[in-house]
Design a protein around this motif. Structure first.
Motif, short mmCIF file in Angstrom:
data_model
loop_
_atom_site.label_atom_id
_atom_site.label_comp_id
_atom_site.label_asym_id
_atom_site.label_seq_id
_atom_site.Cartn_x
_atom_site.Cartn_y
_atom_site.Cartn_z
N ASP A 1 39.54 28.98 32.34
CA ASP A 1 38.73 27.96 32.65
C ASP A 1 37.24 28.29 32.30
O ASP A 1 36.74 29.51 32.33
CB ASP A 1 38.80 27.31 33.84
CG ASP A 1 38.35 28.14 35.06
OD1 ASP A 1 37.27 28.37 35.35
OD2 ASP A 1 39.32 28.73 35.57
N LYS B 1 42.45 36.75 39.42
CA LYS B 1 42.74 35.46 39.54
C LYS B 1 43.19 34.83 38.22
O LYS B 1 43.62 33.81 38.31
CB LYS B 1 41.17 34.76 39.89
CG LYS B 1 40.37 35.38 41.04
CD LYS B 1 39.34 34.50 41.19
CE LYS B 1 38.09 34.86 40.16
NZ LYS B 1 37.65 36.14 40.35
N TYR B 2 43.20 35.53 37.15
CA TYR B 2 43.78 35.32 35.95
C TYR B 2 45.01 36.02 35.32
O TYR B 2 45.37 35.71 34.19
CB TYR B 2 42.62 34.95 34.78
CG TYR B 2 41.56 33.99 35.25
CD1 TYR B 2 41.53 32.72 34.93
CD2 TYR B 2 40.31 34.34 35.89
CE1 TYR B 2 40.62 31.85 35.28
CE2 TYR B 2 39.51 33.61 36.30
CZ TYR B 2 39.48 32.14 36.10
OH TYR B 2 38.62 31.35 36.47
N SER C 1 39.54 23.54 38.36
CA SER C 1 40.59 23.99 37.61
C SER C 1 41.89 24.47 38.65
O SER C 1 43.04 24.50 38.29
CB SER C 1 40.29 25.34 37.00
OG SER C 1 40.15 26.53 37.99
N ARG C 2 41.42 24.54 39.93
CA ARG C 2 42.54 25.05 40.96
C ARG C 2 43.03 23.69 42.14
O ARG C 2 43.70 23.93 43.00
CB ARG C 2 42.14 25.99 41.82
CG ARG C 2 41.82 27.31 41.15
CD ARG C 2 43.04 27.76 40.47
NE ARG C 2 42.68 28.98 39.37
CZ ARG C 2 42.67 30.19 39.32
NH1 ARG C 2 43.36 30.77 40.77
NH2 ARG C 2 42.66 31.11 38.44
N ASN C 3 42.42 22.45 41.38
CA ASN C 3 42.74 21.30 42.33
C ASN C 3 42.34 21.45 43.67
O ASN C 3 43.22 20.83 44.79
CB ASN C 3 44.14 20.96 42.08
CG ASN C 3 44.73 20.51 40.49
OD1 ASN C 3 43.86 19.77 40.11
ND2 ASN C 3 45.74 20.97 40.21
N ARG C 4 41.26 22.12 43.78
CA ARG C 4 40.54 22.65 45.11
C ARG C 4 39.91 21.09 46.02
O ARG C 4 39.40 20.47 44.87
CB ARG C 4 39.87 23.61 45.34
CG ARG C 4 39.60 24.10 46.52
CD ARG C 4 38.97 25.39 46.62
NE ARG C 4 40.01 26.55 46.17
CZ ARG C 4 39.65 27.60 45.58
NH1 ARG C 4 38.32 27.94 45.58
NH2 ARG C 4 40.65 28.65 45.21
N ASP D 1 44.12 29.92 50.25
CA ASP D 1 44.59 28.67 50.71
C ASP D 1 43.65 27.87 51.29
O ASP D 1 42.94 28.28 52.61
CB ASP D 1 45.88 28.83 51.25
CG ASP D 1 46.84 29.72 50.32
OD1 ASP D 1 46.77 29.45 49.02
OD2 ASP D 1 47.91 30.37 50.84
N THR E 1 35.97 23.80 47.69
CA THR E 1 34.97 24.50 46.76
C THR E 1 33.60 24.47 47.54
O THR E 1 32.96 25.68 47.36
CB THR E 1 34.72 23.34 45.69
OG1 THR E 1 36.18 23.17 45.05
CG2 THR E 1 33.69 23.87 44.86
#
Length: 223
Positions: A22, A69-70, A148-151, A173, A177
């Motif tokens: 992203d 992370k990727y 991008s992580r639906n946070r 978890d 943001t």
């Protein structure tokens, strides 16, 4: 003077290796960190050493290839080392570049600034990466990554973690943001290694503080 062949190849590697990320950790981020690193290196007096400038530029360009992370495949962790080996980079220069990349992440200093025995190039590249994490660009990157992580954007009932360890920081978890500002971004100003980085961080840090003040006022309906 044109770019050296290895720099051109490194730029191409960055473009190909980071194209699936992203926009918070894409090739544009690596190129900005490279430009910031070279600028800081000039201010810090490293430009008298061609080896130092090469170390700074390559470490900055390649620093996020293989980021945990990727990571899609464990082999990605060897991409940079394999590239430097293939290009015949001097062993000492290669070691310095790899050590910078390995040690520059915030997770290594999540508990605060540690006594450092690292060489000057390390501070320059790390400061440049941290400068790109704060200020206007840093705010944009933070929300891009969170999205991008639906946070969750913000939840007043979820408080920032104050007792962070490396392991807790890497486990994101149930974090929002906005909490990332308090857990990391607002701490970066005090973790700058170079005088040049410290000077630049002041303005970017202040911008983030003003943004958060406005954000909370708007969230609560006070603005």
């Amino acid at each position: 003077m044109g770019k050296s062949e290895i720099i051109v190849k490194a730029e191409k590697l960055v473009e190909s290796a980071m194209k699936g990320n992203d926009a918070s950790h894409d090739a544009a981020h690596a190129l900005r960190v490279r430009d910031l690193s070279l600028s800081l290196a000039l201010e810090e007096g490293l430009s008298t050493s061609p080896d130092s400038m090469l170390i700074v530029e390559l470490a900055a360009l390649l620093h996020d290839i293989g980021d945990y992370k990727y990571m899609r495949d464990p082999s990605e962790g060897k991409i940079v080392e394999d590239f430097l080996l293939k290009e015949g980079v001097d062993d000492d220069i290669k070691t310095r570049i790899l050590n910078i990349i390995k040690g520059m992440g915030f997770k290594e200093e999540v508990g605060g600034l540690k006594p450092s025995t690292h060489y000057p190039e390390f501070g320059v590249v790390q400061d440049a990466d941290r400068l790109d994490a704060i200020g206007a660009i840093g705010i944009a990157r933070c929300f891009t990554f969170g999205g991008s992580r639906n946070r969750v954007l913000h939840d007043p009932n979820i408080k920032p973690r104050s007792d962070l360890s490396k392991e807790k920081y890497m486990n994101k978890d149930e974090q929002t943001t906005v909490n990332h500002f308090h857990e990391k971004l607002l701490k970066l100003k005090e973790l700058m290694k170079t005088k040049a980085g410290q000077r630049r961080a002041e303005r970017r840090h202040k911008f983030m503080e003003e943004f958060l003040e406005e954000f909370y006022e708007e969230w609560d309906g006070r603005a």
